[in-house]
Design a protein around this motif. Structure first.
Motif, PDB file in Angstrom:
ATOM      1  N   GLU A 563      66.025  81.575  39.364  1.00 31.15           N
ATOM      2  CA  GLU A 563      65.655  82.794  40.087  1.00 31.15           C
ATOM      3  C   GLU A 563      65.080  82.458  41.451  1.00 31.15           C
ATOM      4  OE1 GLU A 563      65.018  86.728  41.069  1.00 31.15           O
ATOM      5  OE2 GLU A 563      66.275  85.778  39.537  1.00 31.15           O
ATOM      6  N   ASP A 565      65.710  79.743  43.212  1.00 33.81           N
ATOM      7  CA  ASP A 565      66.818  79.280  44.058  1.00 33.81           C
ATOM      8  C   ASP A 565      67.588  80.469  44.629  1.00 33.81           C
ATOM      9  OD1 ASP A 565      66.126  76.698  43.575  1.00 33.81           O
ATOM     10  OD2 ASP A 565      67.622  76.383  41.978  1.00 33.81           O
ATOM     11  N   ARG A 566      67.764  81.473  43.802  1.00 28.02           N
ATOM     12  CA  ARG A 566      68.499  82.648  44.262  1.00 28.02           C
ATOM     13  C   ARG A 566      67.753  83.344  45.396  1.00 28.02           C
ATOM     14  NH1 ARG A 566      68.501  87.888  43.721  1.00 28.02           N
ATOM     15  NH2 ARG A 566      66.638  87.836  42.400  1.00 28.02           N
ATOM     16  N   GLN A 567      66.433  83.505  45.197  1.00 28.53           N
ATOM     17  CA  GLN A 567      65.631  84.160  46.234  1.00 28.53           C
ATOM     18  C   GLN A 567      65.584  83.329  47.508  1.00 28.53           C
ATOM     19  OE1 GLN A 567      61.793  85.051  44.615  1.00 28.53           O
ATOM     20  NE2 GLN A 567      62.592  86.447  43.031  1.00 28.53           N
ATOM     21  N   ASN A 569      67.863  81.295  48.565  1.00 28.35           N
ATOM     22  CA  ASN A 569      69.159  81.429  49.232  1.00 28.35           C
ATOM     23  C   ASN A 569      69.254  82.749  49.995  1.00 28.35           C
ATOM     24  OD1 ASN A 569      70.060  78.973  48.315  1.00 28.35           O
ATOM     25  ND2 ASN A 569      70.943  79.822  46.440  1.00 28.35           N
ATOM     26  N   GLN A 570      68.672  83.819  49.411  1.00 26.68           N
ATOM     27  CA  GLN A 570      68.718  85.114  50.065  1.00 26.68           C
ATOM     28  C   GLN A 570      67.871  85.123  51.332  1.00 26.68           C
ATOM     29  OE1 GLN A 570      67.425  87.865  47.047  1.00 26.68           O
ATOM     30  NE2 GLN A 570      69.441  87.986  46.056  1.00 26.68           N
ATOM     31  N   GLN A 571      66.741  84.386  51.246  1.00 21.62           N
ATOM     32  CA  GLN A 571      65.822  84.391  52.382  1.00 21.62           C
ATOM     33  C   GLN A 571      66.169  83.333  53.435  1.00 21.62           C
ATOM     34  OE1 GLN A 571      61.974  83.805  50.653  1.00 21.62           O
ATOM     35  NE2 GLN A 571      62.012  85.733  49.503  1.00 21.62           N
ATOM     36  N   SER A 572      67.048  82.421  53.094  1.00 24.18           N
ATOM     37  CA  SER A 572      67.315  81.295  53.987  1.00 24.18           C
ATOM     38  C   SER A 572      67.865  81.742  55.343  1.00 24.18           C
ATOM     39  CB  SER A 572      68.307  80.333  53.333  1.00 24.18           C
ATOM     40  OG  SER A 572      69.521  80.992  53.050  1.00 24.18           O
ATOM     41  N   ILE A 573      68.754  82.756  55.342  1.00 19.32           N
ATOM     42  CA  ILE A 573      69.345  83.211  56.606  1.00 19.32           C
ATOM     43  C   ILE A 573      68.277  83.809  57.504  1.00 19.32           C
ATOM     44  CG2 ILE A 573      70.998  84.798  57.648  1.00 19.32           C
ATOM     45  CD1 ILE A 573      72.692  84.548  55.132  1.00 19.32           C
ATOM     46  N   GLU A 574      67.420  84.656  56.920  1.00 19.46           N
ATOM     47  CA  GLU A 574      66.353  85.275  57.698  1.00 19.46           C
ATOM     48  C   GLU A 574      65.343  84.239  58.174  1.00 19.46           C
ATOM     49  OE1 GLU A 574      64.379  88.178  59.690  1.00 19.46           O
ATOM     50  OE2 GLU A 574      66.301  88.338  58.633  1.00 19.46           O
TER      51      GLU A 574
END
Length: 809
Positions: A563, A565-567, A569-574
């Motif tokens: 979970e 890792d998923r979060q 990955n979602q926040q990595s771009i921002e």
């Protein structure tokens, strides 16, 4: 000592011949028994795998109440040798060939019933078994069960034997006629006929010899009776002799004919015999494995072996499975398993049995014998097994027990290499304990470095610490029940054992004072090894409990990680966008700050002054705060402390919590991190300048010159008049009496460290007179110590030469 001699001695120590005797007992034939006694371990992995699989398949058959039997197989080696030379065989030899071919036919039929998928190895013996029907039928038709030639073997033989039978009857009829003759019977000693030298004769009274016309062939011991062949049967007997000679020639011809037929099938007969013997040995290995509970191990690709619930096979064969305590034995392959196992514990704890079990397993596996261990065991292939076990004192060479062992160990160490299994029982024993322990350690280190897998037993406490300081070593111990004073024979890996000598002595009734004194003598200032063992045991229990908890939480942790890792990955771009923006802003701020600092430095260089320097320092500090450069400043020594540290100053190493003396300060870099040389007691270390702080209120820094040892007279003169100013307290006095030199110096070093830190000016060291060893060692140490400004023996009212006073100011 050569490697062959070491190997031979190893086999004797491990009782290899004794195991082969049990193996031979399981064979069905004499040839199989002899082959079992000659079994030797193999080195080729492919051969070992084949042998183990053969034994395992045979064991499966026995467990299914089946099997292959070659019972009744005759010893055919000599017969095959004579057959190869073309020599004519006799009836018994030909009968042995017939029996071999019959067994070959029977065994081949049994093997044909096996599924090739399940019995891939055993079914390969079927093509090697040949019934050779024409040879079998020829021998069966010609010979009876006793190896005699039958009448039906040839028409000539049948005719000749009928002629002999007819002539024999005629001779007997003539002899009976004479016996019943009214005139001739009076000359006979007895009314019977008999044989002498293959001729029919009558017992005749010697004084009536002339009444019977014939040939005398013998006489009685008394001479009163002569044995006469009547002339009436002489010619008939001669004809029978001729017929018998013709029969012998015909039998010889038949034997020759059968031998010639067998010679033509020599290879098939030999193949059948050898295959039958091999099968006998395989079944013997399986029967023995069934007796001691052997199982097929996995053959590892490296030197790692792991036997589950291993038991010594000879102990089982001599007692029973229930009477032998099983143990898990794991070693080899490096890494967490280690290459050297050091087993400690009390005597009679089973250490030697464990050594022999591991060594015997290594030989058994290479010989295709299943080790006495449970399913899931893993075996390693060791081409060389070397052992030094038991007391072998060489009387012929005038060698002591220690010398005999050391001669063997020298040979082992000189030949040590990767792929060798080494077993050492009580390594280094038989000499001075301290020297023996050092020698044992160096031997074990050399064997480990060579790549050899080693198991050693010892009572030396020094060797127990190897596993905590050296790579490749692992501790092991055999439990001891202190309540019953008896060994449990249970192996524990990772934990050293206790000798239990004082415990056993006390429970057996030894005086409490003697036991207490013995325990006092065992104490030292070093960390007590027994306490280490107890803590380790406690830690092991805690680790077991924590391991269970960790396993339960592992799945939960993995889910949380997924979970997270998923979060992420979602926040990595921002986050990347923000990082780029912040980087750009920070680069601009740093650029402006560097430019500002450059102008400040240039201005100071042009017109240097104290007020400008202070103003520049204030501006830089303000700038650092604005930029956040002061974050975590409390974690290191402020720069202002740097110039206050000097050579010879007493400082505290904050990361170690130790007091020391600064010996050297090299040129510092911009961050003023050192390294600075500091002596803490007898140890010299290098630490960053930021890790040091001056000791406030401690004794003044030690001088660079060596401390001076003052004689009593000079020391007395240097004191002010009146009473001696030294006042003895618990804080400024240490008592070293009754200690060994090494222990005393360690205690002295600790005492001086604490005294300097506490600001003690004068201290008293009580060492007593004794042999003078402790006193001399103390004063030698003080002469080299940076703590001691000067020292002197005590005055008579202070304790005289039994004490030393040291000036720490």
């Amino acid at each position: 000592m050569s490697l062959d001699e070491i190997t031979a001695r190893t086999c004797r120590s491990l009782q290899w011949d004794r195991l082969l005797s049990f193996l031979a007992h399981e064979a069905d034939t004499d040839s199989g028994k002899e082959a079992c006694r000659q079994v030797q371990p193999h080195d080729a992995r492919s051969v070992v795998e084949q042998l183990l699989e053969e034994t395992n398949e045979a064991l499966s058959m026995l467990q299914a109440r089946s099997g292959v039997s070659v019972a009744g197989l005759p010893p055919l080696s000599d017969v095959l040798g004579r057959l190869a030379t073309g020599a004519s065989l006799d009836g018994k030899e030909l009968l042995a060939i017939k029996t071999t071919l019959a067994i070959a036919r029977q065994v081949k039929a049994s093997l044909s019933l096996l599924a090739k998928d399940s019995f891939a190895r055993l079914t390969t013996f079927a093509p090697r078994l040949h019934a050779v029907d024409n040879v079998f039928r020829a021998i069966e038709n010609a010979l009876d069960d006793g190896g005699e030639v039958k009448d039906e073997a040839s028409s000539t033989l049948r005719s000749l034997r009928k002629d002999v039978h007819r002539i024999d009857n005629s001779i007997k009829d003539e002899l009976i006629r004479i016996i019943h003759s009214s005139t001739l019977s009076k000359a006979l000693q007895e009314l019977i006929y008999t044989q002498r030298n293959g001729r029919y004769v009558l017992p005749v009274n010697a004084n009536m010899r002339s009444q019977i016309n014939g040939i005398v062939h013998d006489s009685s011991a008394t001479g009163l009776t002569v044995f006469v062949e009547p002339m009436a049967v002489v010619e008939l007997a001669n004809k029978m002799r001729i017929k018998e000679a013709e029969i012998e020639h015909e039998i010889a011809r038949i034997f020759k004919e059968l031998t010639t037929l067998a010679v033509g099938h020599h290879a098939e007969i030999e193949s059948s015999f050898m295959a039958a013997v091999e099968l006998d040995v395989i079944m013997a290995r399986a029967k023995l494995a069934l007796r001691y509970g052997g199982h097929m191990p996995e053959l590892s690709r490296d030197r790692h072996f792991s036997y589950k619930q291993a038991r010594h096979p000879l102990l089982i064969l001599q007692t029973s499975v229930a009477d032998v305590v099983p143990n898990d034995i794991t070693l080899g392959g490096g890494g967490q398993h280690g290459n050297t196992l050091i087993i400690t514990g009390p005597n009679t704890g089973g250490k030697t049995v464990l050594l022999k079990t591991a060594g015997l397993f290594a030989l058994m596996v290479r010989a295709g014998m299943l080790p006495a261990a449970n399913h899931g065991s893993k075996a390693a292939l060791f081409p060389i097994v070397c052992a030094d076990i038991g007391d072998e004192q060489s009387i012929e060479q005038s060698l002591s027990t220690f010398s005999s062992h050391m001669k063997n160990i020298v040979g082992i160490v000189n030949n040590a290499c990767d792929g060798m299994l080494v077993l050492l029982d009580e390594v280094g024993a038989g000499t001075d304990p301290r020297e023996g322990a050092a020698l044992a350690r160096s031997i074990l280190e050399a064997l480990t470095a060579s790549g050899a897998v080693t198991i050693g037993t010892t009572h030396y406490g020094e060797l127990k610490t190897l596993a905590y300081s050296e790579v490749g070593f692992i501790n092991g111990s055999l439990d001891f029940d202190e309540n019953t004073l008896s060994p449990t024979y249970r192996l524990r890996l990772g934990v050293p054992g206790k000798s239990q000598a004082t415990t056993i002595a006390k429970r057996l009734g030894l005086n409490d004072q003697i036991v207490a004194r013995a325990r006092d003598l065992m104490q030292s200032t070093e960390e007590d090894l027994q306490k280490v063992v107890e803590r380790l045991e406690h830690k092991l229990k805690e680790l077991d409990e924590r391991e269970k908890e960790a396993l339960e939480q592992l799945s939960q942790a993995q889910a949380l990680k997924d979970e997270a890792d998923r979060q992420i990955n979602q926040q990595s771009i921002e986050a990347e966008k923000q990082r780029l923006a912040m980087t750009k802003d920070m680069e601009e701020e740093f650029k402006l700050s560097r430019e500002y600092i450059r102008h400040l430095i240039a201005d100071l260089q042009k017109q240097p002054s104290l007020s400008k320097a202070q103003k520049a320092q204030e501006d830089i500090e303000k700038l650092k705060k604005e930029l956040g450069w002061t974050d975590g400043a409390g974690k290191t020594l402020p720069a202002a402390h740097g110039p206050n540290i000097r050579v010879g100053q007493t400082v505290r190493v904050r990361s170690l919590g130790q007091i020391g003396i600064v010996e050297d300060i090299p040129p510092l870099n911009d961050e003023r991190t050192g390294p600075v040389s500091v002596r803490a007691g007898s140890v010299k270390i290098k630490v960053p300048l930021s890790d040091l702080e001056p000791v406030q209120g401690a004794a003044k820094a030690a001088r660079q010159e060596k401390p001076r040892a003052l004689p009593k007279s000079q020391a007395s003169r240097s004191q002010p008049s009146g009473p001696n100013p030294f006042v003895r307290t618990a804080a400024n006095t240490v008592d070293l009496r009754g200690r060994r030199v090494d222990d005393a110096i360690l205690e002295l070093e600790r005492f001086l460290d604490e005294s300097v830190m506490a600001g003690v000016a004068m201290a008293m060291i009580i060492h007593g007179h004794g042999t003078g060893a402790v006193r001399n060692a103390v004063r030698d140490y003080l002469s080299q110590s940076n703590y001691a400004n000067a020292f002197r023996p005590g005055e008579s009212f202070e304790g005289g030469d039994g004490v030393t006073l040291v000036d720490l100011r």
